[in-house]
Write a protein that holds these residues in place. Structure first.
Motif, PDB file in Angstrom:
ATOM      1  N   GLU A  16     -78.906   1.933   2.453  1.00 21.76           N
ATOM      2  CA  GLU A  16     -79.795   2.014   1.067  1.00 21.76           C
ATOM      3  C   GLU A  16     -81.056   1.076   1.478  1.00 21.76           C
ATOM      4  N   GLN A  53     -70.565  -1.932   3.440  1.00 21.29           N
ATOM      5  CA  GLN A  53     -71.582  -2.683   4.282  1.00 21.29           C
ATOM      6  C   GLN A  53     -72.570  -1.784   4.891  1.00 21.29           C
ATOM      7  N   LEU A  70     -77.923 -10.077   3.986  1.00 25.83           N
ATOM      8  CA  LEU A  70     -76.760  -9.818   4.092  1.00 25.83           C
ATOM      9  C   LEU A  70     -75.920 -10.942   4.797  1.00 25.83           C
ATOM     10  N   LYS A  96     -74.862  -0.241   2.173  1.00 22.67           N
ATOM     11  CA  LYS A  96     -75.835  -1.247   1.676  1.00 22.67           C
ATOM     12  C   LYS A  96     -76.867  -1.154   2.750  1.00 22.67           C
TER      13      LYS A  96
END
Length: 188
Positions: free
Chosen positions: A137, A131, A153, A134
């Motif tokens: 990124e 998580q 998300l 992500k």
């Protein structure tokens, strides 16, 4: 042309021009190595100043018959270890994080990092939880706001901010650890 042994002998006698010649010869290398381990321009510049200040202070102890660069890099290594051990310094500040991590997206015209540094950052990002990885990124891509990341998300915006902040702390610690390993072993 005057050889290095003569320059060092003159510096030992207090010749500031000789010191300046050595500074001009080695300061870029000292800076490059410092930045490779610290990832921070200001701290790397401070290390350069510190190293050459120590050389000037201890100039009378230098053995001019031995390679100067060995002496120089021993001082540099010790100084880098001191900086890396100093937990009060922000080695991997948020503004530097964004500049550093943005290079991973290849959006900069001139890469600020060499391949070893990029590999080190990538390895650090791989250490994050899925998580957090992500979020980092998406955040460093520069394409999404915190709200857009939260929507994508299915998390709150405060969770995104908190997770990103925590991820940067983890990256800072991982980079510090990897830097120690690199400094002692020479490779990861």
């Amino acid at each position: 042309m005057i050889n290095e042994e003569t320059i060092i002998r003159q510096m030992k006698e207090g010749n500031q021009l000789a010191f300046t010649l050595l500074f001009n010869e080695y300061s870029k290398q000292v800076y490059s190595l410092s930045f490779k381990y610290l990832y921070n321009r200001e701290l790397s510049e401070d290390v350069v100043q510190n190293v050459f200040f120590k050389i000037w202070e201890k100039r009378k102890d230098i053995d001019e018959s031995r390679p100067f660069n060995r002496y120089l890099f021993i001082i540099l290594k010790n100084d880098l270890l001191n900086v890396l051990r100093d937990r009060d310094k922000e080695i991997f500040r948020i503004s530097d994080n964004l500049n550093l991590l943005n290079t991973l997206t290849n959006e900069t015209e001139e890469p600020a990092l060499d391949e070893d540094q990029l590999r080190l950052v990538r390895k650090a990002i791989e250490q994050l939880s899925p998580q957090k990885r992500k979020i980092v990124e998406l955040k460093i891509s520069g394409k999404y706001s915190n709200q857009e990341i939260a929507d994508q998300l299915n998390l709150s915006i405060n969770t995104i901010k908190f997770q990103y902040s925590q991820a940067l702390k983890e990256l800072r610690m991982t980079i510090r650890l990897f830097s120690f390993i690199l400094l002692f072993c020479g490779s990861l």
